[in-house]
Design an enzyme around this catalytic site. Sequence first.
Site, PDB file in Angstrom:
ATOM      1  N   SER A  55      -2.228  -3.745  -2.953  1.00 11.71           N
ATOM      2  CA  SER A  55      -3.557  -4.149  -2.467  1.00 11.71           C
ATOM      3  C   SER A  55      -3.673  -3.748  -1.004  1.00 11.71           C
ATOM      4  CB  SER A  55      -3.717  -5.664  -2.573  1.00 11.71           C
ATOM      5  OG  SER A  55      -2.963  -6.295  -1.549  1.00 11.71           O
ATOM      6  N   ASP A  56      -4.910  -3.599  -0.519  1.00 13.56           N
ATOM      7  CA  ASP A  56      -5.049  -3.543   0.928  1.00 13.56           C
ATOM      8  C   ASP A  56      -4.735  -4.950   1.438  1.00 13.56           C
ATOM      9  OD1 ASP A  56      -5.492  -2.896   3.562  1.00 13.56           O
ATOM     10  OD2 ASP A  56      -7.331  -1.786   3.186  1.00 13.56           O
ATOM     11  N   TRP A  57      -4.578  -5.081   2.728  1.00 12.03           N
ATOM     12  CA  TRP A  57      -4.092  -6.344   3.284  1.00 12.03           C
ATOM     13  C   TRP A  57      -5.163  -7.442   3.145  1.00 12.03           C
ATOM     14  CZ3 TRP A  57      -0.705  -3.024   2.752  1.00 12.03           C
ATOM     15  CH2 TRP A  57       0.598  -3.161   3.226  1.00 12.03           C
ATOM     16  N   GLY A  58      -5.004  -8.220   2.106  1.00 17.55           N
ATOM     17  CA  GLY A  58      -5.979  -9.279   1.864  1.00 17.55           C
ATOM     18  C   GLY A  58      -7.131  -8.824   0.977  1.00 17.55           C
ATOM     19  N   SER A  59      -6.925  -7.793   0.152  1.00 18.11           N
ATOM     20  CA  SER A  59      -8.043  -7.329  -0.683  1.00 18.11           C
ATOM     21  C   SER A  59      -8.028  -7.949  -2.075  1.00 18.11           C
ATOM     22  CB  SER A  59      -8.044  -5.799  -0.779  1.00 18.11           C
ATOM     23  OG  SER A  59      -6.966  -5.332  -1.555  1.00 18.11           O
TER      24      SER A  59
END
Length: 759
Positions: A281-285
Amino acid sequence: MSLIPPSARALLMAALFCATSPLASAQTKSTSATTRPAAGAAANAQQALLANEAKIDQLLRQLTLEEKIAMIHANSAFAAGGIKRLGIPEVMTSDGPHGVRPEQGRDWKGVKDANDAGTYLPTGNTLASTWNPALGYAFGSVLGSEAAFRGKDIILGPGINIIRTPLNGRNFEYLSEDPYLISKMVVGYIKGVQDQGVSACVKHYAANNQEEHRNDVDVYMSERALRELYLPGFKAAVQEGGVHTLMGSYNKFRGTYATHNAYLMNQVLKGEWGFNGLVISDWGSVHDTQEALRNGTDLEMGTDLSLMYGSVDQTAGGGNSTASLYDRFFLANAALDAVKKDKSLEPLLDDKVRRILRVMYKTNMLDGAKRKAGAYNTPEHQATARKVAEEGIVLLKNEGNFLPLKKTTKTFAVIGANATRENAMGGGSSQVKAKYEITPLQGLQKALGSQAKITYAPGYTIARGQKADAQLIQQAVAAAKAADVAIIVGGSTHGYDYSKWSDNAYDAEGFDKPDMKMPFGQDELIQAVLKANPNTVVVLMGGGPIDVSAWAGQAKGIVEAWYPGMEGGTALARVLFGDVNPSGKLPMTFPVKLEDSPAHKLGEYPSTAGNPLKQTYKEDVFVGYRYFDTYKVAPQFAFGHGLSYTTFEYGKLTVKPGTQSATVTLSVRNTGKVAGAEVVQLYVHDEQASVKRPEKELKAFEKVFLKPGEAKTVTLTLGPDAFRYYDEAKKQWVLEPGKFSLLVGSSSRDIRQQGEVKL
Ligand code: BGC
């Protein structure tokens, strides 16, 4: 019954499906011949894959449910997993696309580490401007080698989103508006990284084409635009580059977050393309446990929830306020509860763990002795940084052969705050702590030594909203008047500092640019300097198009230098003084003004019908030159444009048709007095199509290096993909029989020779 376990069989099929030649990016005959893998090597690779699958099966049997869950989410800002009992190490990630980021520490506090200043490579659009896939490989090799040295397993790059609007704050990290150019450059980059024993992570999949509202914007586009423009780079990364990992983006796509979007992840990426690697995931996606479990997210990364969600949401993830920060991730406690309740989710969990382990085996993470040591800050790495900058700098205008400048000139005025600004730490997550950074002023000083006098005037102040400063302009005018030649170094700027991003960042993550204008009153400055001394060259720095219409007509020389990395100043001076003959070509169109650019003309950026959380890509497949050329809108500088200090003559085309293909041959001669390189570009135009197709589309190119008077034969091969469009009704690529024009030129608007083929 097969002896191969089902998981291994699936992998073998995927591997066979994906097998393509390693350097498929190169267009030249020589590279394609040398890189076709020998049958023996391919068989060995298959065997190694199968052996790894068997070891993974074994580990999966040993791992407890809790341990499996521990592997699929972050345990600190850039690390995940790690099961000591079984000798499974943590996965250590690091940004970013053009250098290994300074250490952030486990809890995102940043650490003082004297040893994390490394090689700062030029940014993505500089690399793309070289149009040289071999440099993509060299670039990736430096990055991979430094990442290995720093103990990183996954380097979070390349970033390859399509440059759709000139305003996207992250355009500087990306490559191009054209999917073919992206595809050709990305393959070498990925192989370069991965040949160093480190995984690349292609990002951000998909439709992450703006920073404003990147966390919640919902993107809609036609299936044709998706297939023809926004996906091919990712597909090439997977099928030709063999990328080990891919990052899901923040935005929503057709109503569902891209990172756990069943269509993008399960159907297209893992299904159609046979991607057997790891989706990060992107950071916090990640926003939902069930969706992430089911829809293809394998590893949830992120950091302090308060950074990610605005405030710590006690009900997020596990909903257990006493749990540690990372246990509250969506793929942590909440996922454990979900799998315990619903056993049918366990195979999905196993698949995620399998993908993580696969990446570990591919990069020898479970056998540290076999890992490459890498290298750091070597002269070779610095030389690559310089080479990419030298080939990436683009000569946009050169009236009356004003450039190259002469070193015998007595006095120079160097004007502009960008001339002394270091950029390595700017831009957001792609920041690099550079071992050193040669600014433009330093590069010029070094090149001239005591031979000439240089006076410097900043001319403007970098701060968002800053208007023209009469006093600074006056100073600059005086310096320009007193000098034989003035060199303005201006353009856009990176933010340095998280707290100041919104103040001074024009090319930075998290923000889009407010407009396409020259910031900080530079139009007034440049006009005044040009008036004071017409012998002025304007050097632009930045991550993409900028409005130069106020003064471009008056300037004799204009150079685009992007963010050219730690050796940028050296490279720029070498280009300006002719030690290097420029050969960079624009990887994106420079519109005259923002309103000319399709998304803006249609009022589709930054919102759809006034709703900033929705973006409908109404311009469809007409992005960049596909729009400008089809709708006859004159750009300021065309896609593929870039001048040289020499001239090239294009010979007539020979077209050899194949069944669904064509081979185009021509001779290109250097007719000038200095050695140089030309990017020969081949565009295809469909004469009669049942859908509206762009006027022309780039389908092959080759960079040829020629001594004065030398001629070389260029052979450009067009396969079936060069002629196809995506048919939405049939849900497949279609090659409509008929006539296709083949346009060969020095830019999308400078077509030198034409031929045709009937298929
Ligand atoms: C960026 C990614 C980056 C990640 C880790 C995110 O905010 O979008 O590109 O890799 O942070 O720093």
